[in-house]
Write a protein that holds these residues in place. Structure first.
Motif, PDB file in Angstrom:
ATOM      1  N   THR A  14     -48.199  44.191  18.477  1.00  0.00           N
ATOM      2  CA  THR A  14     -47.307  44.534  19.577  1.00  0.00           C
ATOM      3  C   THR A  14     -48.101  45.233  20.665  1.00  0.00           C
ATOM      4  O   THR A  14     -48.891  46.137  20.389  1.00  0.00           O
ATOM      5  N   THR A  15     -47.903  44.841  21.896  1.00  0.00           N
ATOM      6  CA  THR A  15     -48.608  45.434  23.031  1.00  0.00           C
ATOM      7  C   THR A  15     -47.641  46.316  23.814  1.00  0.00           C
ATOM      8  O   THR A  15     -46.509  45.915  24.090  1.00  0.00           O
ATOM      9  N   LYS A  62     -45.599  38.407  30.649  1.00  0.00           N
ATOM     10  CA  LYS A  62     -46.662  37.417  30.491  1.00  0.00           C
ATOM     11  C   LYS A  62     -47.482  37.601  29.214  1.00  0.00           C
ATOM     12  O   LYS A  62     -48.308  36.751  28.885  1.00  0.00           O
ATOM     13  N   SER A  63     -47.255  38.708  28.538  1.00  0.00           N
ATOM     14  CA  SER A  63     -48.019  38.960  27.320  1.00  0.00           C
ATOM     15  C   SER A  63     -47.770  37.860  26.294  1.00  0.00           C
ATOM     16  O   SER A  63     -46.657  37.368  26.141  1.00  0.00           O
ATOM     17  N   MET A  64     -48.797  37.490  25.575  1.00  0.00           N
ATOM     18  CA  MET A  64     -48.679  36.436  24.578  1.00  0.00           C
ATOM     19  C   MET A  64     -48.252  36.977  23.220  1.00  0.00           C
ATOM     20  O   MET A  64     -48.036  36.214  22.276  1.00  0.00           O
ATOM     21  N   SER A  65     -48.123  38.300  23.085  1.00  0.00           N
ATOM     22  CA  SER A  65     -47.672  38.916  21.839  1.00  0.00           C
ATOM     23  C   SER A  65     -46.389  39.689  22.098  1.00  0.00           C
ATOM     24  O   SER A  65     -46.039  39.962  23.251  1.00  0.00           O
ATOM     25  N   PRO A  66     -45.623  40.052  21.057  1.00  0.00           N
ATOM     26  CA  PRO A  66     -44.443  40.899  21.252  1.00  0.00           C
ATOM     27  C   PRO A  66     -44.828  42.144  22.048  1.00  0.00           C
ATOM     28  O   PRO A  66     -45.858  42.762  21.782  1.00  0.00           O
ATOM     29  N   SER A  90     -43.690  36.046  25.782  1.00  0.00           N
ATOM     30  CA  SER A  90     -43.565  36.694  24.478  1.00  0.00           C
ATOM     31  C   SER A  90     -42.109  36.886  24.094  1.00  0.00           C
ATOM     32  O   SER A  90     -41.223  36.944  24.945  1.00  0.00           O
ATOM     33  N   THR A  91     -41.871  36.972  22.821  1.00  0.00           N
ATOM     34  CA  THR A  91     -40.557  37.325  22.293  1.00  0.00           C
ATOM     35  C   THR A  91     -40.752  37.964  20.918  1.00  0.00           C
ATOM     36  O   THR A  91     -41.555  37.484  20.131  1.00  0.00           O
ATOM     37  N   PRO A  92     -40.108  39.066  20.606  1.00  0.00           N
ATOM     38  CA  PRO A  92     -39.176  39.737  21.519  1.00  0.00           C
ATOM     39  C   PRO A  92     -39.888  40.637  22.515  1.00  0.00           C
ATOM     40  O   PRO A  92     -41.051  40.973  22.335  1.00  0.00           O
ATOM     41  N   ILE A  93     -39.141  41.009  23.559  1.00  0.00           N
ATOM     42  CA  ILE A  93     -39.574  42.048  24.491  1.00  0.00           C
ATOM     43  C   ILE A  93     -38.658  43.247  24.298  1.00  0.00           C
ATOM     44  O   ILE A  93     -37.439  43.098  24.209  1.00  0.00           O
ATOM     45  N   THR A  94     -39.250  44.424  24.236  1.00  0.00           N
ATOM     46  CA  THR A  94     -38.469  45.647  24.098  1.00  0.00           C
ATOM     47  C   THR A  94     -38.730  46.549  25.293  1.00  0.00           C
ATOM     48  O   THR A  94     -39.890  46.803  25.645  1.00  0.00           O
ATOM     49  N   ILE A  95     -37.670  47.013  25.921  1.00  0.00           N
ATOM     50  CA  ILE A  95     -37.769  48.034  26.964  1.00  0.00           C
ATOM     51  C   ILE A  95     -37.265  49.339  26.366  1.00  0.00           C
ATOM     52  O   ILE A  95     -36.103  49.439  25.957  1.00  0.00           O
ATOM     53  N   GLN A  96     -38.144  50.331  26.290  1.00  0.00           N
ATOM     54  CA  GLN A  96     -37.776  51.632  25.734  1.00  0.00           C
ATOM     55  C   GLN A  96     -37.594  52.614  26.880  1.00  0.00           C
ATOM     56  O   GLN A  96     -38.533  52.926  27.607  1.00  0.00           O
ATOM     57  N   VAL A  97     -36.369  53.085  27.037  1.00  0.00           N
ATOM     58  CA  VAL A  97     -36.032  53.990  28.142  1.00  0.00           C
ATOM     59  C   VAL A  97     -35.887  55.404  27.580  1.00  0.00           C
ATOM     60  O   VAL A  97     -34.908  55.717  26.908  1.00  0.00           O
ATOM     61  N   PHE A  98     -36.872  56.250  27.866  1.00  0.00           N
ATOM     62  CA  PHE A  98     -36.840  57.639  27.425  1.00  0.00           C
ATOM     63  C   PHE A  98     -36.610  58.595  28.601  1.00  0.00           C
ATOM     64  O   PHE A  98     -36.059  59.672  28.425  1.00  0.00           O
ATOM     65  N   GLY A  99     -37.040  58.204  29.786  1.00  0.00           N
ATOM     66  CA  GLY A  99     -36.824  59.037  30.962  1.00  0.00           C
ATOM     67  C   GLY A  99     -35.545  58.666  31.686  1.00  0.00           C
ATOM     68  O   GLY A  99     -34.676  57.964  31.153  1.00  0.00           O
ATOM     69  N   ASN A 125     -34.869  35.756  26.808  1.00  0.00           N
ATOM     70  CA  ASN A 125     -34.396  35.462  25.448  1.00  0.00           C
ATOM     71  C   ASN A 125     -35.092  36.415  24.487  1.00  0.00           C
ATOM     72  O   ASN A 125     -36.316  36.518  24.485  1.00  0.00           O
ATOM     73  N   GLY A 126     -34.301  37.133  23.679  1.00  0.00           N
ATOM     74  CA  GLY A 126     -34.884  38.069  22.732  1.00  0.00           C
ATOM     75  C   GLY A 126     -35.284  39.379  23.373  1.00  0.00           C
ATOM     76  O   GLY A 126     -36.378  39.897  23.137  1.00  0.00           O
ATOM     77  N   LEU A 127     -34.393  39.945  24.204  1.00  0.00           N
ATOM     78  CA  LEU A 127     -34.673  41.207  24.889  1.00  0.00           C
ATOM     79  C   LEU A 127     -33.965  42.354  24.183  1.00  0.00           C
ATOM     80  O   LEU A 127     -32.763  42.289  23.925  1.00  0.00           O
TER      81      LEU A 127
END
Length: 410
Positions: A14-15, A62-66, A90-99, A125-127
């Motif tokens: 995962t990147t 554009k990342s080729m990895s999750p 990539s899939t899945p993509i995760t957006i982590q919102v902490f702020g 797809n897969g967000l």
């Protein structure tokens, strides 16, 4: 230039991409979309790769990895309107919102007064979007500018929805806090397999059109275990939506959980397989509601409201096939067909004596309406609850208070 961090394990690596490392400042003052602000700018798009949030999204997409896009905790990111668009590699993509993500306050120069959405995410797809961060729409800047409705000239200016998803399949949203959107807190449109939980949405009870979650043209949607306080519907369900499961919602203030309105302007609209259960309504205008305009067509069917609790709700149970918020309304013959609707295990108090309203069309009556184990008393012990029904066919079973004499007791 931003940086990425890759963690290896047994699964595919995962990147991680942090918006702060792409130039986002997060001081609550700097525009973190990082764009020039002409007097009436065009809406920025994800193709503007050189801007902080867009550049972070571009790298993530554009990342080729999750991949994980991180909105850094302890910071406040000021954003003008933006669109993040796929499809992504990539899939899945995760957006982590902490702020905190905060809407740019200069509505005249940045927004132009005509945008319906502040943050839009499209064609992914897969967000996954998760975290305990806050999305602050600064709606208090918009609400006073809303023009008074004029049914003859169509004047009905609204602010932008805070977060909108379009054509996003396999979408998961969890834990976010929403505050004071210009219009809806969240919109889900033309998406499938959507799962949302542990959301917190807050706006004043008198804030205009601040629905919690609006669903349109979407299928296989689950919303659960969330607190929604708004100036409009806590959850509203529009045309082309089916297979929606809603549970463990604390709703209030607001206008309740509504199907519709449907059929406005003579349109043909369809909604089916909607299930709402194990939820609480506190001080809301409505509880379980279906509303359709005269003159429309289509259907709303296979709907169940079950195990709901009401405290001081103005209209706990309401079907309104003659919905019209205008001062003058025309009498039209066609209507959206409402059928196979169940109200089961509804308890609590009504602010007004009229606790159950079933107001259906004379030419297209409501059919297969079922009430079972209903106990609704008034908030004022000196009054008893009553019901109203017109052009309704269906049955009543178990305990039913108030009585609904137009239905057949079984």
């Amino acid at each position: 230039m931003g940086w990425a961090r890759t963690l290896n394990g047994d699964a595919q690596a995962t990147t991680y991409f942090d918006v702060s490392s792409f130039g986002a400042v997060g001081d609550g003052k700097t525009d973190d979309t990082q764009r020039d602000l002409p007097k009436r700018p065009k809406r920025a798009t994800a193709s503007s790769w050189f801007k902080a949030f867009f550049k972070a999204w571009d790298a993530t997409c554009k990342s080729m990895s999750p991949s994980n896009l991180i909105v850094t905790g302890g910071k406040s990111f000021l954003l003008a309107p933006l669109t993040l668009e796929g499809p992504c590699h990539s899939t899945p993509i995760t957006i982590q919102v902490f702020g905190s993500i905060v809407a740019y306050p200069d509505t005249d120069s940045v927004w132009g007064g005509h945008l319906n959405e502040w943050i839009a995410i499209k064609l992914t797809n897969g967000l996954n979007i998760e975290g305990d961060g806050t999305i602050d729409g600064k709606g208090q800047l918009w609400w006073p500018k809303r023009c008074i409705e004029n049914q003859f000239h169509g004047c009905y200016e609204r602010g932008p929805a805070a977060l909108a998803f379009h054509n996003c399949d396999n979408l998961y949203v969890r834990g976010l806090h929403f505050v004071n959107p210009g219009q809806q807190h969240m919109k889900i449109e033309d998406s499938t397999y959507v799962y949302m939980e542990q959301l917190h949405m807050t706006a004043p009870g008198d804030s205009p059109n601040t629905d919690g979650i609006h669903i349109q043209g979407s299928q296989h949607v689950t919303i659960k275990n969330s607190t929604i306080a708004t100036g409009d519907d806590c959850i509203s369900i529009g045309d082309g939506t089916y297979d929606v499961n809603i549970s463990q919602i604390a709703c209030g203030p607001g206008h309740g959980i509504s199907i519709g309105s449907l059929g406005q302007g003579g349109s043909t609209e369809t909604v089916e397989r909607i299930y709402v259960w194990d939820s609480y309504f506190t001080g809301t205008t409505n509880g379980a509601r279906i509303k359709t305009w005269q003159g429309g067509s289509g259907f709303a069917r296979d709907i169940a409201f079950q195990n709901l609790n009401f405290w001081n709700v103005e209209n706990p149970v309401i079907i309104d096939q003659n919905y019209c918020p205008h001062t003058t309304c025309q009498d039209k013959k066609s209507a959206v067909k409402i059928s196979n609707v169940k109200f089961i295990g509804l308890y609590g108090t009504s602010e007004k004596p009229l606790a159950v309203t079933l107001d259906c069309s004379q030419t297209v009556p409501c059919t297969d309406i079922v009430l079972y184990n209903i106990e609704l008393n008034t908030s004022n012990a000196y009054y008893k609850t009553t019901s109203y029904c017109s052009n309704v066919q269906g049955t009543v079973g178990g305990i039913c208070y108030p009585a609904v004499p137009c239905l057949h007791y079984v």
